[in-house]
Motif scaffolding. Structure first.
Motif, PDB file in Angstrom:
ATOM      1  N   GLY A  29       6.628   4.799  -1.591  1.00 40.89           N
ATOM      2  CA  GLY A  29       5.930   3.625  -2.101  1.00 40.89           C
ATOM      3  C   GLY A  29       6.886   2.683  -2.798  1.00 40.89           C
ATOM      4  N   GLU A  30       6.633   1.389  -2.643  1.00 42.59           N
ATOM      5  CA  GLU A  30       7.518   0.380  -3.239  1.00 42.59           C
ATOM      6  C   GLU A  30       6.901  -0.188  -4.512  1.00 42.59           C
ATOM      7  OE1 GLU A  30       8.686  -2.615  -0.502  1.00 42.59           O
ATOM      8  OE2 GLU A  30       9.312  -1.199   1.051  1.00 42.59           O
ATOM      9  N   PHE A  31       7.775  -0.466  -5.473  1.00 47.00           N
ATOM     10  CA  PHE A  31       7.338  -1.108  -6.708  1.00 47.00           C
ATOM     11  C   PHE A  31       8.515  -1.850  -7.321  1.00 47.00           C
ATOM     12  CE2 PHE A  31       8.920   3.041  -7.778  1.00 47.00           C
ATOM     13  CZ  PHE A  31       9.518   2.940  -9.022  1.00 47.00           C
ATOM     14  N   GLN A  32       8.218  -2.647  -8.315  1.00 49.51           N
ATOM     15  CA  GLN A  32       9.233  -3.486  -8.958  1.00 49.51           C
ATOM     16  C   GLN A  32       9.190  -3.277 -10.461  1.00 49.51           C
ATOM     17  OE1 GLN A  32      10.089  -7.665  -7.506  1.00 49.51           O
ATOM     18  NE2 GLN A  32       9.092  -8.153  -9.453  1.00 49.51           N
ATOM     19  N   SER A  46       0.832  -1.196   0.000  1.00 49.74           N
ATOM     20  CA  SER A  46       0.000   0.000   0.000  1.00 49.74           C
ATOM     21  C   SER A  46       0.869   1.249   0.000  1.00 49.74           C
ATOM     22  CB  SER A  46      -0.908   0.004   1.234  1.00 49.74           C
ATOM     23  OG  SER A  46      -1.767  -1.129   1.230  1.00 49.74           O
ATOM     24  N   TRP A  47       0.390   2.281  -0.713  1.00 49.04           N
ATOM     25  CA  TRP A  47       1.119   3.543  -0.781  1.00 49.04           C
ATOM     26  C   TRP A  47       0.396   4.590   0.062  1.00 49.04           C
ATOM     27  CZ3 TRP A  47       4.327   5.319  -5.467  1.00 49.04           C
ATOM     28  CH2 TRP A  47       5.057   4.251  -5.999  1.00 49.04           C
ATOM     29  N   VAL A  48       1.195   5.349   0.832  1.00 50.80           N
ATOM     30  CA  VAL A  48       0.650   6.376   1.702  1.00 50.80           C
ATOM     31  C   VAL A  48       1.306   7.712   1.343  1.00 50.80           C
ATOM     32  CG1 VAL A  48       0.372   7.165   4.078  1.00 50.80           C
ATOM     33  CG2 VAL A  48       0.262   4.715   3.553  1.00 50.80           C
ATOM     34  N   GLU A  65      -3.989   2.991  -5.432  1.00 53.24           N
ATOM     35  CA  GLU A  65      -4.430   4.062  -4.537  1.00 53.24           C
ATOM     36  C   GLU A  65      -3.275   4.615  -3.719  1.00 53.24           C
ATOM     37  OE1 GLU A  65      -7.783   6.315  -3.209  1.00 53.24           O
ATOM     38  OE2 GLU A  65      -7.853   4.581  -4.541  1.00 53.24           O
ATOM     39  N   ILE A  66      -3.197   5.934  -3.636  1.00 54.39           N
ATOM     40  CA  ILE A  66      -2.342   6.600  -2.649  1.00 54.39           C
ATOM     41  C   ILE A  66      -3.273   7.201  -1.616  1.00 54.39           C
ATOM     42  CG2 ILE A  66      -0.719   8.460  -2.190  1.00 54.39           C
ATOM     43  CD1 ILE A  66       0.508   8.063  -4.880  1.00 54.39           C
ATOM     44  N   SER A  67      -3.172   6.750  -0.384  1.00 55.95           N
ATOM     45  CA  SER A  67      -4.099   7.160   0.663  1.00 55.95           C
ATOM     46  C   SER A  67      -3.369   7.982   1.721  1.00 55.95           C
ATOM     47  CB  SER A  67      -4.735   5.932   1.307  1.00 55.95           C
ATOM     48  OG  SER A  67      -3.748   5.104   1.887  1.00 55.95           O
ATOM     49  N   THR A  68      -4.142   8.532   2.620  1.00 54.93           N
ATOM     50  CA  THR A  68      -3.555   9.245   3.769  1.00 54.93           C
ATOM     51  C   THR A  68      -3.322   8.257   4.893  1.00 54.93           C
ATOM     52  OG1 THR A  68      -5.733   9.735   4.686  1.00 54.93           O
ATOM     53  CG2 THR A  68      -4.789  11.350   3.167  1.00 54.93           C
ATOM     54  N   ILE A  69      -2.534   8.666   5.876  1.00 58.16           N
ATOM     55  CA  ILE A  69      -2.236   7.781   7.011  1.00 58.16           C
ATOM     56  C   ILE A  69      -3.496   7.391   7.753  1.00 58.16           C
ATOM     57  CG2 ILE A  69      -1.011   7.624   9.230  1.00 58.16           C
ATOM     58  CD1 ILE A  69       1.085   9.491   8.104  1.00 58.16           C
ATOM     59  N   ASP A  70      -4.465   8.309   7.827  1.00 58.52           N
ATOM     60  CA  ASP A  70      -5.710   8.033   8.538  1.00 58.52           C
ATOM     61  C   ASP A  70      -6.486   6.885   7.931  1.00 58.52           C
ATOM     62  OD1 ASP A  70      -6.266  11.574   9.098  1.00 58.52           O
ATOM     63  OD2 ASP A  70      -5.124  10.090  10.260  1.00 58.52           O
TER      64      ASP A  70
END
Length: 453
Positions: free
Chosen positions: A360-363, A353-355, A447-452
């Motif tokens: 964010g990690e990817f390959q 998951s990306w925040v 999705e890039i989400s917020t920490i909340d």
């Protein structure tokens, strides 16, 4: 069950539109949908839109004469981009010179197979420096075929046939892409525009009378472009579908009446769509066709017998559009391409998951014989994806620290900082190749989400 034909041929549906918009503002979204048949059940793979006489301001005109690059599109291109990107199409490229604009879009599924994108322009207006007349072109390698998209606006007036031919010769001579490719060196050329060729001999009254009677053959017999296509030269190498629609020029604005002004312009088919398959490519396709015949394989109805086929009834003018003195002219064709090795060169897989405000990690996986090059970069795009320059953040491609696996593939783990991302939502990561001047890959949306969250 797949047949030999499925392995030999690859089909692409292309919709083309040329329109002299007469210095008008862009039409509303519903009209763009109608113009390009975006509500059709059979969507196109590629859209090619060539416009002439778009609105330009003096500052833009001056900068382009001085060869200063403009970072903004014309208003029409922005409207097209906004509408098509929401339908999963991306901009291959847009190029313009003064009042001439060309935009080419493709469905996002084709992005990994469109490489080496180049543009060039040639001005043939006043003093050969003014861009109200001339040509703009886009070159791209699509599924290993070199395709040139060309939009021209040639010299006006009935008695300027010689000047129009001079414009054509200059455009074909001077337009060159970075790989030193000429227009004619491409496997396929799609050429449209306000070419301004006229109908000779007949008066306006005679032409209008024959239009009413739909005696188009009599008029086309005196069509200047048809005359040039019958003689040896650049134009004779091109083909055109049968014309079964009335001349697209010149109308009173906001009406379907041919020019009622004092000038009483004679109607003409000024707006045309032509295509050319190179002799080398034509010979190669013929070999494929003979192979099909050898195996007694008969192409089904949707497969053209030749390299490019204009779909019956699709080459026409759209009379409902009345905001210009020209009617838009459209066509739809199916291009037959040899099916070569069309595997993706690069693949991007999002990990975890990306925040926002984090990493964010990817390959990234490089297929056999593919390696990262200097000046290649990775970019983060918000959805809907529009075009390669519209990234929200970017990073250099990290240096490789691993060796190829048994399949010859290289795999690279990466981390992308999202510190500059201000909006949460759907994003994609893309890999841009500097050498090929294109994106080689896009990740699936994530999705890039917020920490909340």
């Amino acid at each position: 069950m797949s047949t030999l034909q499925d392995f030999l041929f690859f089909l692409q549906r292309v919709r083309l539109c040329t329109w002299n918009v007469g210095n008008t503002d862009p039409v509303v979204d519903d009209d763009i949908v109608k113009l390009l048949k975006l509500d059709s059940t059979e969507c196109a793979d590629i859209y090619m839109v060539g416009l002439q006489e778009i609105k330009v301001d003096f500052g833009d005109t001056a900068s382009r004469i001085l060869n200063f690059a403009s970072e903004t599109y014309d208003d029409w291109a922005e409207v097209l981009l906004n509408i098509l990107s929401k339908r999963d199409y991306f901009l291959i490229e847009n190029v313009k010179v003064q009042a001439i604009s060309l935009s080419v879009f493709a469905h996002i599924s084709h992005l990994p197979f469109i490489h080496f994108i180049r543009t060039d322009v040639e001005r043939t207006g006043i003093g050969r420096v003014w861009g109200n007349k001339g040509g703009v072109a886009i070159s791209a390698n699509i599924y290993n075929e070199n395709v040139c998209f060309l939009n021209t606006h040639l010299a006006a007036h009935r008695d300027k046939d010689h000047e129009r031919m001079e414009d054509v010769l200059e455009i074909f001579k001077e337009i060159n892409f970075k790989r030193r490719a000429t227009i004619q060196s491409h496997d396929l050329v799609l050429w449209l525009g306000d070419m301004n060729w006229r109908i000779e001999k007949f008066s306006k009254e005679e032409v209008v009378s024959m239009i009413v009677k739909k005696e188009y053959d009599k008029l086309l017999h005196k069509d200047q472009l048809m005359k040039h296509m019958k003689h040896k030269g650049v134009i004779s190498e091109f083909c055109e579908a049968a014309i079964t629609f009335p001349p697209s020029y010149k109308f009173d604005v906001d009406s379907d009446l041919y020019d009622t002004s004092e000038k009483q312009r004679v109607p003409a088919w000024t707006d045309r769509i032509l295509y050319r398959v190179s002799p080398h490519s034509r010979t190669m396709r013929s070999a494929f066709a003979r192979m099909l015949h050898l195996f007694s394989i008969k192409p089904h109805d949707s497969v053209p017998q030749s390299d490019i086929q204009i779909i019956k009834g699709s080459y026409t003018s759209l009379m409902d559009f009345q905001n210009s003195d020209h009617k838009p002219v459209v066509a739809e064709c199916i291009i037959t391409l040899p099916r070569n090795d069309n595997s993706c060169l690069v693949d991007i897989e999002i990990l975890g998951s990306w925040v926002a405000k984090s990493k964010g990690e990817f390959q990234v996986t490089y297929r056999k014989h593919m390696q990262p090059k200097d000046k290649d970069y990775l970019a983060l795009y918000q959805t809907p994806f529009t075009e390669y320059r519209a990234y929200k953040a970017w990073m250099d491609v990290p240096k490789m620290k691993t060796k190829p696996n048994k399949a010859g593939e290289l795999t690279q783990s990466c981390k992308f900082s999202t510190s500059k991302i201000k909006e949460t939502g759907k994003y994609r990561v893309g890999y841009y190749s500097n050498k090929m001047s294109c994106l080689l890959a896009l990740s699936d949306p994530f999705e890039i989400s917020t920490i909340d969250n």
